[in-house]
Design an enzyme around this catalytic site. Structure first.
Site, PDB file in Angstrom:
ATOM      1  N   GLN A 174     -54.890 -22.904  -8.650  1.00 10.49           N
ATOM      2  CA  GLN A 174     -55.540 -23.716  -7.622  1.00 10.49           C
ATOM      3  C   GLN A 174     -54.498 -24.609  -6.942  1.00 10.49           C
ATOM      4  O   GLN A 174     -54.812 -25.356  -6.031  1.00 10.49           O
ATOM      5  CB  GLN A 174     -56.624 -24.594  -8.258  1.00 10.49           C
ATOM      6  N   ASN A 175     -53.265 -24.534  -7.434  1.00 11.85           N
ATOM      7  CA  ASN A 175     -52.221 -25.406  -6.885  1.00 11.85           C
ATOM      8  C   ASN A 175     -51.666 -24.858  -5.579  1.00 11.85           C
ATOM      9  O   ASN A 175     -51.700 -23.662  -5.317  1.00 11.85           O
ATOM     10  CB  ASN A 175     -51.084 -25.577  -7.892  1.00 11.85           C
ATOM     11  N   ILE A 176     -51.120 -25.776  -4.809  1.00  8.94           N
ATOM     12  CA  ILE A 176     -50.606 -25.404  -3.488  1.00  8.94           C
ATOM     13  C   ILE A 176     -49.107 -25.689  -3.399  1.00  8.94           C
ATOM     14  O   ILE A 176     -48.534 -25.660  -2.325  1.00  8.94           O
ATOM     15  CB  ILE A 176     -51.368 -26.198  -2.389  1.00  8.94           C
ATOM     16  N   ASP A 177     -48.485 -25.973  -4.564  1.00 11.49           N
ATOM     17  CA  ASP A 177     -47.106 -26.472  -4.545  1.00 11.49           C
ATOM     18  C   ASP A 177     -46.022 -25.399  -4.605  1.00 11.49           C
ATOM     19  O   ASP A 177     -44.836 -25.705  -4.440  1.00 11.49           O
ATOM     20  CB  ASP A 177     -46.906 -27.485  -5.692  1.00 11.49           C
ATOM     21  N   PRO A 212     -48.675 -35.669  -9.034  1.00 12.17           N
ATOM     22  CA  PRO A 212     -49.909 -36.185  -9.621  1.00 12.17           C
ATOM     23  C   PRO A 212     -51.089 -35.244  -9.410  1.00 12.17           C
ATOM     24  O   PRO A 212     -51.144 -34.537  -8.396  1.00 12.17           O
ATOM     25  CB  PRO A 212     -50.154 -37.507  -8.882  1.00 12.17           C
ATOM     26  N   ASP A 213     -52.002 -35.215 -10.374  1.00 17.12           N
ATOM     27  CA  ASP A 213     -53.214 -34.422 -10.169  1.00 17.12           C
ATOM     28  C   ASP A 213     -54.187 -35.233  -9.325  1.00 17.12           C
ATOM     29  O   ASP A 213     -53.878 -36.340  -8.872  1.00 17.12           O
ATOM     30  CB  ASP A 213     -53.819 -33.948 -11.499  1.00 17.12           C
ATOM     31  N   PHE A 214     -55.352 -34.689  -9.111  1.00 19.24           N
ATOM     32  CA  PHE A 214     -56.293 -35.330  -8.205  1.00 19.24           C
ATOM     33  C   PHE A 214     -56.741 -36.708  -8.665  1.00 19.24           C
ATOM     34  O   PHE A 214     -56.928 -37.606  -7.883  1.00 19.24           O
ATOM     35  CB  PHE A 214     -57.506 -34.420  -8.054  1.00 19.24           C
ATOM     36  N   ARG A 215     -56.955 -36.790  -9.971  1.00 25.02           N
ATOM     37  CA  ARG A 215     -57.435 -38.074 -10.482  1.00 25.02           C
ATOM     38  C   ARG A 215     -56.435 -39.183 -10.183  1.00 25.02           C
ATOM     39  O   ARG A 215     -56.795 -40.278  -9.775  1.00 25.02           O
ATOM     40  CB  ARG A 215     -57.662 -37.994 -11.991  1.00 25.02           C
ATOM     41  N   ASN A 261     -55.896 -28.403 -21.989  1.00 21.04           N
ATOM     42  CA  ASN A 261     -56.115 -29.460 -21.005  1.00 21.04           C
ATOM     43  C   ASN A 261     -56.098 -30.812 -21.690  1.00 21.04           C
ATOM     44  O   ASN A 261     -56.577 -30.947 -22.812  1.00 21.04           O
ATOM     45  CB  ASN A 261     -57.462 -29.248 -20.300  1.00 21.04           C
ATOM     46  N   CYS A 312     -52.258 -19.959  18.453  1.00 20.51           N
ATOM     47  CA  CYS A 312     -51.581 -18.654  18.624  1.00 20.51           C
ATOM     48  C   CYS A 312     -51.197 -18.031  17.281  1.00 20.51           C
ATOM     49  O   CYS A 312     -50.632 -16.956  17.233  1.00 20.51           O
ATOM     50  CB  CYS A 312     -50.351 -18.803  19.509  1.00 20.51           C
ATOM     51  N   CYS A 369     -47.583 -26.848  17.855  1.00 22.42           N
ATOM     52  CA  CYS A 369     -46.868 -25.601  18.131  1.00 22.42           C
ATOM     53  C   CYS A 369     -46.289 -25.682  19.543  1.00 22.42           C
ATOM     54  O   CYS A 369     -46.743 -26.485  20.368  1.00 22.42           O
ATOM     55  CB  CYS A 369     -47.871 -24.453  18.030  1.00 22.42           C
ATOM     56  N   HIS A 373     -56.052 -21.691  -3.391  1.00 28.36           N
ATOM     57  CA  HIS A 373     -56.217 -22.769  -2.418  1.00 28.36           C
ATOM     58  C   HIS A 373     -55.075 -22.838  -1.403  1.00 28.36           C
ATOM     59  O   HIS A 373     -54.894 -23.850  -0.739  1.00 28.36           O
ATOM     60  CB  HIS A 373     -56.391 -24.109  -3.140  1.00 28.36           C
ATOM     61  N   CYS A 384     -50.143 -22.087  13.551  1.00 33.17           N
ATOM     62  CA  CYS A 384     -50.743 -22.680  14.741  1.00 33.17           C
ATOM     63  C   CYS A 384     -52.192 -22.214  14.846  1.00 33.17           C
ATOM     64  O   CYS A 384     -52.478 -21.014  14.747  1.00 33.17           O
ATOM     65  CB  CYS A 384     -49.957 -22.252  15.979  1.00 33.17           C
TER      66      CYS A 384
HETATM   67  P1  CNA Z   1     -57.849 -31.977 -11.198  1.00 34.16           P
HETATM   68  O1  CNA Z   1     -59.299 -32.048 -10.923  1.00 34.16           O
HETATM   69  O2  CNA Z   1     -56.982 -33.062 -10.725  1.00 34.16           O
HETATM   70  O3  CNA Z   1     -57.684 -31.826 -12.787  1.00 34.16           O
HETATM   71  C1  CNA Z   1     -56.459 -31.791 -13.430  1.00 34.16           C
HETATM   72  C2  CNA Z   1     -56.716 -31.660 -14.917  1.00 34.16           C
HETATM   73  O4  CNA Z   1     -55.478 -31.445 -15.570  1.00 34.16           O
HETATM   74  C3  CNA Z   1     -57.355 -32.900 -15.567  1.00 34.16           C
HETATM   75  O5  CNA Z   1     -58.447 -32.483 -16.352  1.00 34.16           O
HETATM   76  C4  CNA Z   1     -56.237 -33.482 -16.448  1.00 34.16           C
HETATM   77  O6  CNA Z   1     -56.734 -34.016 -17.651  1.00 34.16           O
HETATM   78  C5  CNA Z   1     -55.408 -32.259 -16.726  1.00 34.16           C
HETATM   79  N1  CNA Z   1     -53.984 -32.532 -16.925  1.00 34.16           N
HETATM   80  C6  CNA Z   1     -53.182 -33.378 -16.222  1.00 34.16           C
HETATM   81  N2  CNA Z   1     -51.913 -33.248 -16.637  1.00 34.16           N
HETATM   82  C7  CNA Z   1     -51.921 -32.336 -17.643  1.00 34.16           C
HETATM   83  C8  CNA Z   1     -50.921 -31.781 -18.472  1.00 34.16           C
HETATM   84  N3  CNA Z   1     -49.639 -32.134 -18.373  1.00 34.16           N
HETATM   85  N4  CNA Z   1     -51.278 -30.855 -19.409  1.00 34.16           N
HETATM   86  C9  CNA Z   1     -52.579 -30.483 -19.537  1.00 34.16           C
HETATM   87  N5  CNA Z   1     -53.577 -30.981 -18.776  1.00 34.16           N
HETATM   88  C10 CNA Z   1     -53.237 -31.882 -17.838  1.00 34.16           C
HETATM   89  O7  CNA Z   1     -57.230 -30.628 -10.591  1.00 34.16           O
HETATM   90  P2  CNA Z   1     -57.775 -29.127 -10.485  1.00 34.16           P
HETATM   91  O8  CNA Z   1     -56.613 -28.285 -10.211  1.00 34.16           O
HETATM   92  O9  CNA Z   1     -58.690 -28.817 -11.589  1.00 34.16           O
HETATM   93  O10 CNA Z   1     -58.701 -28.982  -9.172  1.00 34.16           O
HETATM   94  C11 CNA Z   1     -58.834 -29.768  -8.119  1.00 34.16           C
HETATM   95  C12 CNA Z   1     -57.931 -29.534  -6.891  1.00 34.16           C
HETATM   96  C13 CNA Z   1     -56.723 -30.363  -7.034  1.00 34.16           C
HETATM   97  C14 CNA Z   1     -57.384 -28.149  -6.643  1.00 34.16           C
HETATM   98  O11 CNA Z   1     -57.963 -27.649  -5.475  1.00 34.16           O
HETATM   99  C15 CNA Z   1     -55.884 -28.325  -6.361  1.00 34.16           C
HETATM  100  O12 CNA Z   1     -55.493 -27.608  -5.211  1.00 34.16           O
HETATM  101  C16 CNA Z   1     -55.709 -29.785  -6.080  1.00 34.16           C
HETATM  102  N6  CNA Z   1     -54.372 -30.347  -6.360  1.00 34.16           N
HETATM  103  C17 CNA Z   1     -53.265 -29.564  -6.452  1.00 34.16           C
HETATM  104  C18 CNA Z   1     -52.029 -30.120  -6.730  1.00 34.16           C
HETATM  105  C19 CNA Z   1     -50.805 -29.215  -6.812  1.00 34.16           C
HETATM  106  O13 CNA Z   1     -50.707 -28.247  -6.067  1.00 34.16           O
HETATM  107  N7  CNA Z   1     -49.864 -29.508  -7.700  1.00 34.16           N
HETATM  108  C20 CNA Z   1     -51.907 -31.494  -6.929  1.00 34.16           C
HETATM  109  C21 CNA Z   1     -53.063 -32.300  -6.798  1.00 34.16           C
HETATM  110  C22 CNA Z   1     -54.282 -31.711  -6.511  1.00 34.16           C
END
Ligand code: CNA
Length: 240
Positions: free
Chosen positions: A103-106, A33-36, A213, A132, A150, A121, A129
């Site tokens: 920006q993803n960490i996955d 899931p994204d942040f929202r 997006n 150390c 650690c 990110h 740790c």
């Molecule tokens: P966000 O703020 O959650 O925005 C995500 C955006 O992607 C939204 O505008 C959605 O409308 C859009 N979206 C969702 N699914 C789709 C899709 N399938 N196709 C196109 N658009 C889509 O996340 P951001 O990355 O902008 O920034 C905020 C944080 C969230 C970052 O620092 C990330 O590290 C952090 N985050 C990362 C992960 C991950 O690593 N997968 C997961 C959740 C949050």
């Protein structure tokens, strides 16, 4: 929509220095899931908004609650790359794409085969740790309970950039350089609301910004091609 995909295909055919900049939306089609969405879930289960929990001060004052949220909502170790990750890896392998800035960490871009990935990110796959600096992998975090420690007694912290922390300067510099030199910039799956990452787009000065997006972003007006659709679906229609 088909016209837009056609134009995107044409621009990709013509380009030989593409840079991709993306966020959480790139991995939603992999089940992360994204942040929202996290925010929505949070409201039911957590006492604080995610932005507070994943901040440096919260980590320091309440590491136990931090790790409860982090393990529940930020680690998805079964997730696999989707068509967007795979297409980006393919574009790199044929020499068109020079860098993925995420920006993803996955870690899904690397799992898909991308080699040059700037993780602005950080990554859940690296942990260290705080005393150390010994390195720990993801399994160590998953297999420990509560706050992971650690052997030296220090707390193990994920190598992810928390709110209130600075981005790595070298990564930021490299990202600016790639974007400044790109002939085409594809931005996708990001709300473009988190700074300084979102401001990177300002370093692109040519006329091929593609923004893919699902929802509106503050940068929609800057896009030369705006596609409001799922990025995995859009990328699965590319001809390369
Ligand atoms: P966000 O703020 O959650 O925005 C995500 C955006 O992607 C939204 O505008 C959605 O409308 C859009 N979206 C969702 N699914 C789709 C899709 N399938 N196709 C196109 N658009 C889509 O996340 P951001 O990355 O902008 O920034 C905020 C944080 C969230 C970052 O620092 C990330 O590290 C952090 N985050 C990362 C992960 C991950 O690593 N997968 C997961 C959740 C949050």
């Amino acid at each position: 929509m088909e016209d837009k995909i056609e134009l995107l295909n044409r621009w990709i055919e013509e380009a030989d220095n593409i840079v991709f900049f993306g966020g959480a939306g790139v991995s939603t089609e992999s089940g992360i899931p994204d942040f929202r969405s996290v925010d929505g879930l949070y409201n039911q289960q957590y006492k604080y908004p995610p932005e507070s929990i994943i901040s440096r001060s919260f980590f320091q004052s309440n590491p136990l609650e931090f790790y409860r949220f982090y393990r529940d909502r930020m680690i998805y170790d079964e997730a696999k790359p989707n068509s967007a990750h795979k297409m980006l890896a393919r574009l790199e392998s044929i020499g068109k794409l020079k860098c993925v800035i995420t920006q993803n960490i996955d870690g899904l871009h690397q799992m898909a085969g991308s080699k040059n990935v700037i993780e602005l990110h950080g990554s859940i796959h690296r942990n260290y740790c705080m005393r150390c600096h010994r390195f720990y992998d993801l399994a160590y975090i998953e297999n420990s309970e509560g706050v992971p420690y650690c052997e030296c007694g220090g707390i193990v912290k994920p190598d992810v950039v928390l709110y209130e922390e600075c981005l790595n300067e070298d990564d930021l510099k490299k990202a600016v350089e790639y974007i400044s030199n790109a002939d085409m910039l594809i931005v996708g799956g990001t709300s473009l609301g988190v700074y300084p990452a979102a401001g990177l787009i300002d370093y692109y000065s040519k006329d091929k910004i593609v923004l893919i997006n699902k929802s509106a972003t503050p940068y929609d007006g800057r896009a030369n091609l705006l596609i409001n659709d799922s990025i995995g679906q859009v990328f699965s229609k590319l001809r390369v």
